[in-house]
Design an enzyme around this catalytic site. Structure first.
Site, mmCIF file in Angstrom:
data_model
loop_
_atom_site.group_PDB
_atom_site.id
_atom_site.type_symbol
_atom_site.label_atom_id
_atom_site.label_comp_id
_atom_site.label_asym_id
_atom_site.label_seq_id
_atom_site.Cartn_x
_atom_site.Cartn_y
_atom_site.Cartn_z
ATOM 1 C CG HIS A 81 -6.006 -1.857 8.884
ATOM 2 N ND1 HIS A 81 -6.118 -0.681 9.596
ATOM 3 C CD2 HIS A 81 -4.693 -1.976 8.615
ATOM 4 C CE1 HIS A 81 -4.933 -0.120 9.740
ATOM 5 N NE2 HIS A 81 -4.050 -0.882 9.152
ATOM 6 C CG ASN A 138 -9.014 -1.019 12.108
ATOM 7 O OD1 ASN A 138 -8.085 -1.665 11.640
ATOM 8 N ND2 ASN A 138 -9.521 0.043 11.502
ATOM 9 C CD GLU A 194 -8.877 1.342 7.714
ATOM 10 O OE1 GLU A 194 -8.889 0.440 8.575
ATOM 11 O OE2 GLU A 194 -8.259 2.407 7.868
ATOM 12 C CG ASP A 250 -0.291 -0.392 2.513
ATOM 13 O OD1 ASP A 250 0.943 -0.420 2.571
ATOM 14 O OD2 ASP A 250 -1.018 -0.671 3.485
HETATM 15 C C1 GLP Z 1 -0.560 0.676 8.464
HETATM 16 C C2 GLP Z 1 -0.234 -0.206 7.264
HETATM 17 C C3 GLP Z 1 -0.467 -1.664 7.583
HETATM 18 C C4 GLP Z 1 0.190 -2.023 8.891
HETATM 19 C C5 GLP Z 1 -0.407 -1.197 10.003
HETATM 20 C C6 GLP Z 1 0.159 -1.538 11.364
HETATM 21 O O1 GLP Z 1 -1.891 1.008 8.564
HETATM 22 N N1 GLP Z 1 -1.000 0.143 6.117
HETATM 23 O O2 GLP Z 1 0.053 -2.447 6.516
HETATM 24 O O3 GLP Z 1 0.007 -3.396 9.146
HETATM 25 O O4 GLP Z 1 -0.128 0.152 9.714
HETATM 26 O O5 GLP Z 1 1.310 -0.774 11.630
HETATM 27 P P1 GLP Z 1 2.284 -1.066 12.829
HETATM 28 O O6 GLP Z 1 3.044 -2.285 12.457
HETATM 29 O O7 GLP Z 1 3.185 0.143 12.899
HETATM 30 O O8 GLP Z 1 1.469 -1.243 14.049
#
Ligand code: GLP
Length: 246
Positions: free
Chosen positions: A138, A136, A143, A67
């Site tokens: 995702h 959440n 989402e 992404d």
């Molecule tokens: C973002 C990314 C996700 C990732 C999430 C969790 O929203 N788009 O791919 O899994 O963050 O991030 P973190 O690993 O910093 O908790």
């Protein structure tokens, strides 16, 4: 589904890197699906070490990131292209031309999304997809409420995700509100998937993903449909599991 519970982030990086390295070493042109966020950082640190020790070879690898924020140029310090360059690509012997991150500045984002799907298809699909998880539930930027069959698309971020990710920006108003993301259907087509999670704030999402019903309200629960998934998670992230790890 396989669940590996580890004691800390260092072990998370090591165990995840073993899985990725095994795939890389069994393919002449490995196709890696990569994720951003803080969770995969120990994995990337370990992969850099393995590359320096000649235990893996990035020179023939092709990568696709999950992404990217819409509106952030590649040189923005919070863009996912910048993140990948700084935390992995700049430190391994990879041909940058073979690294793909969705273009957050694409003039026609919808057309870009179709082209991204085609690029993945043209190299024969993703051999192993690395995932993190949002608090959440995702995955990538899919989402809650996203169709389980979704393909790469432009999405609106939820208030929760904007809040979670605001820690990386000077002000919450600076967090982009839209992103390009691989879809859940796209992710499920990877041959193998590893999901990484650390921290107590992920415990709820992990329990729902592994032990709850398959529902678009918890996008990570769709992984229950995939034949080859490993969750590599720290003890605190596993703390709300009833069945797995007991
Ligand atoms: C973002 C990314 C996700 C990732 C999430 C969790 O929203 N788009 O791919 O899994 O963050 O991030 P973190 O690993 O910093 O908790």
């Amino acid at each position: 589904m396989k669940v590996v519970i580890v004691k800390d982030k260092k072990e998370l990086g090591q165990r995840a890197a073993e899985i990725v390295a095994a795939v890389m070493n069994s393919r002449s042109t490995p196709v890696l699906g990569l994720a951003t966020g803080s969770t995969p950082l120990p994995l990337y640190e370990r992969l850099i070490q393995l590359d320096k020790q000649n235990k893996i070879d990035f020179s023939t690898a092709v990568t696709f990131n999950l992404d990217e924020y819409v509106g952030l140029p590649p040189d923005h310090h919070q863009s996912y292209r910048y993140f990948m360059d700084k935390n992995l690509f700049d430190h391994v012997r990879i041909n940058k031309k073979n690294t793909h991150v969705p273009d957050g500045m694409a003039k026609d984002p919808d057309a870009f999304c179709c082209a991204y799907e085609e690029m993945i298809e043209d190299v024969g699909g993703i051999d192993i997809q690395v995932l993190g998880i949002g608090s959440n539930g995702h995955i990538a930027f899919n989402e809650p409420g996203t169709s389980l069959g979704s393909r790469t698309h432009v999405t609106e971020l939820t208030a929760q995700t904007i809040k979670d990710n605001s820690r990386f920006f000077a002000r919450i108003e600076d967090v982009p509100t839209r992103a390009i993301t691989m879809g859940i259907g796209t992710i499920l087509e990877a041959e193998e998937i590893i999901l990484l999670a650390s921290g107590e704030n992920k415990a709820d999402a992990i329990a729902k993903a592994l032990e709850g019903p398959i529902t678009c309200m918890v996008p990570a629960s769709a992984l229950q449909l995939h034949p080859k998934v490993t969750f590599v998670i720290t003890r605190d992230a596993a703390s709300k599991l009833q069945h797995f790890g007991k």
